[in-house]
Scaffold this motif. Structure first.
Motif, PDB file in Angstrom:
ATOM      1  N   PHE A   1     -18.064 -38.139  -7.305  1.00 24.26           N
ATOM      2  CA  PHE A   1     -17.458 -39.098  -8.238  1.00 24.26           C
ATOM      3  C   PHE A   1     -18.069 -38.933  -9.627  1.00 24.26           C
ATOM      4  CE2 PHE A   1     -17.555 -41.145  -3.992  1.00 24.26           C
ATOM      5  CZ  PHE A   1     -16.187 -41.206  -3.766  1.00 24.26           C
ATOM      6  N   ARG A   2     -19.375 -38.716  -9.671  1.00 27.97           N
ATOM      7  CA  ARG A   2     -20.034 -38.510 -10.969  1.00 27.97           C
ATOM      8  C   ARG A   2     -19.529 -37.219 -11.620  1.00 27.97           C
ATOM      9  NH1 ARG A   2     -25.302 -39.998  -8.101  1.00 27.97           N
ATOM     10  NH2 ARG A   2     -25.498 -42.251  -8.406  1.00 27.97           N
ATOM     11  N   ASN A   3     -19.338 -36.189 -10.800  1.00 32.43           N
ATOM     12  CA  ASN A   3     -18.821 -34.927 -11.339  1.00 32.43           C
ATOM     13  C   ASN A   3     -17.430 -35.125 -11.916  1.00 32.43           C
ATOM     14  OD1 ASN A   3     -21.146 -33.627 -10.500  1.00 32.43           O
ATOM     15  ND2 ASN A   3     -20.239 -32.819  -8.609  1.00 32.43           N
ATOM     16  N   GLU A   4     -16.606 -35.864 -11.195  1.00 36.63           N
ATOM     17  CA  GLU A   4     -15.230 -36.123 -11.635  1.00 36.63           C
ATOM     18  C   GLU A   4     -15.193 -36.850 -12.974  1.00 36.63           C
ATOM     19  OE1 GLU A   4     -11.000 -36.098 -11.135  1.00 36.63           O
ATOM     20  OE2 GLU A   4     -12.542 -35.120  -9.931  1.00 36.63           O
ATOM     21  N   LEU A   5     -16.171 -37.729 -13.177  1.00 34.18           N
ATOM     22  CA  LEU A   5     -16.208 -38.549 -14.391  1.00 34.18           C
ATOM     23  C   LEU A   5     -17.100 -37.959 -15.485  1.00 34.18           C
ATOM     24  CD1 LEU A   5     -16.509 -42.021 -12.619  1.00 34.18           C
ATOM     25  CD2 LEU A   5     -14.497 -41.178 -13.857  1.00 34.18           C
ATOM     26  N   GLY A   6     -17.759 -36.840 -15.170  1.00 38.05           N
ATOM     27  CA  GLY A   6     -18.622 -36.211 -16.161  1.00 38.05           C
ATOM     28  C   GLY A   6     -19.947 -36.919 -16.355  1.00 38.05           C
ATOM     29  N   ILE A   7     -20.404 -37.636 -15.342  1.00 40.63           N
ATOM     30  CA  ILE A   7     -21.700 -38.324 -15.412  1.00 40.63           C
ATOM     31  C   ILE A   7     -22.786 -37.347 -14.973  1.00 40.63           C
ATOM     32  CG2 ILE A   7     -23.068 -40.255 -14.538  1.00 40.63           C
ATOM     33  CD1 ILE A   7     -20.422 -41.716 -13.978  1.00 40.63           C
ATOM     34  N   LYS A   8     -23.762 -37.104 -15.831  1.00 38.08           N
ATOM     35  CA  LYS A   8     -24.775 -36.083 -15.543  1.00 38.08           C
ATOM     36  C   LYS A   8     -26.055 -36.651 -14.939  1.00 38.08           C
ATOM     37  CE  LYS A   8     -23.086 -32.933 -19.114  1.00 38.08           C
ATOM     38  NZ  LYS A   8     -23.429 -32.150 -20.336  1.00 38.08           N
TER      39      LYS A   8
END
Length: 353
Positions: free
Chosen positions: A96-103
């Motif tokens: 989910f973080r990858n999908e939203l660009g959360i690093k």
């Protein structure tokens, strides 16, 4: 019973309708004040609020109404989790973080002094009513608040929880049926044993406690309010009914989801916070199904998913947001809080007691 009850006298309000104290920014000062000014009890959902933010909100409320209002806070929980358990959940959340660009990888955080500081502000600001969710405060906290003349309201999802609320000194208790949106208030037994529907719960609770009972769970209009009172409640608490109003601080995607969903599309899930809560089924819930045993306990899980929920709202990705809703979304409507409140009162008054 509509215009005369112990609850109305206790809260010093005109109509037995309480706006639920929904945390996360839904209950803006404007919403709280509007409901109180209309003759009900507006409630600030302060469960996650830092004390200075509560103070600021209370000042805004006081500037907008001279009527009674309430503040809802959460009884604190301090679960433990190993680094391995935290790492496992972060791995589940990484797609989910990858999908939203959360690093950034999130570390769970708990302020163990938050509840104590919230109570200090409530006393300092002389809040008329304080309600609690997820348990009952210690008796010394109850006594301190009562010394300040603050009316106390507890939350129960079973008869046993309601009895305990009375024994600890609550002035009234919200009996929360399983239809309710958002988090279950269960604190004695596993939530799977505490999902009693509102119609079943209310008469059983009123038969066993002497304090006023407030019905909650799926109540959206005057019919629900009057039905609750026929069952023995002295008032009703409505949450989802006010999420879609103009003054609500709910995200636009959240409001739209409630207005366009069906009664069959809400489910109970612990995936967002680690505590079961009713919301509109979406991709996040579906992908987290089957991993319930791996989730961290509340509020650790809630801390880990906070960034996902926040970024999803910014990017207009409701499929990753917590879209809390009760089981009666077809009864939701738009308009001002005052208009919605007055509609509920008018309908209730048209129904013969």
């Amino acid at each position: 019973m509509w215009n005369h009850s112990r609850l109305l006298e206790l809260l010093n309000i005109s109509h037995p309708i309480i706006q639920a104290g929904m945390a996360g920014g839904v209950t803006t000062p404007a919403l709280v004040a509007a409901v109180s000014n209309a003759g009900g009890l507006g409630t600030l959902g302060a469960g996650y609020m830092e004390p200075e933010v509560i103070r600021e909100n209370l000042q805004e409320i006081k500037n907008s109404t001279r009527k009674p209002f309430g503040v809802n806070v959460f009884i604190p929980e301090f679960p433990n989790a190993t680094e391995e358990e935290i790492s496992r959940v972060n791995q589940l959340l990484q797609p989910f973080r990858n999908e939203l660009g959360i690093k950034d990888v999130t570390k769970p955080q708990i302020d163990e002094s938050l509840f104590e500081k919230q109570i200090m502000v409530i006393k300092e600001q002389q809040v008329p009513v304080c309600s609690f969710t997820f348990g009952i405060p210690d008796k010394d906290v109850v006594q301190d608040l009562k010394k300040e003349g603050i009316v106390l309201i507890g939350t129960a999802t079973t008869v046993e929880e309601a009895i305990l609320n009375e024994q600890y000194g609550m002035d009234a208790v919200v009996a929360q049926g399983s239809e309710a949106g958002g988090h279950r208030g269960t604190f004695l037994n596993p939530y799977s044993e505490s999902t009693i529907g509102t119609m079943s719960l209310i008469p059983q609770v009123t038969d066993q406690v002497n304090i006023p009972v407030i019905a909650a769970g799926g109540i959206m209009d005057g019919r629900g309010v009057r039905a609750s009172m026929v069952l023995g409640a002295e008032g009703a608490q409505l949450g989802t009914a006010f999420v879609t109003c103009e003054e609500s601080g709910a995200k636009p995607q959240h409001k739209a989801a409630i207005l366009h969903t069906k009664e069959t599309e809400t489910v109970l899930t612990p995936s967002f916070s680690g505590k079961p809560a009713r919301g509109i089924r979406n991709t996040f819930m579906e992908k987290m199904e089957g991993h319930e045993s791996e989730l961290l306990d509340y509020p650790l899980q809630n801390s880990l998913t906070k960034g996902i929920r926040k970024e999803a709202a910014i990017q207009d990705r409701p499929e990753f947001m917590s879209l809390w809703s009760g089981q009666s979304p077809r009864l939701s409507r738009t308009g001002s809080a005052t208009e919605i409140f007055q509609s509920i009162v008018s309908q209730a008054e048209r129904i013969n007691s």
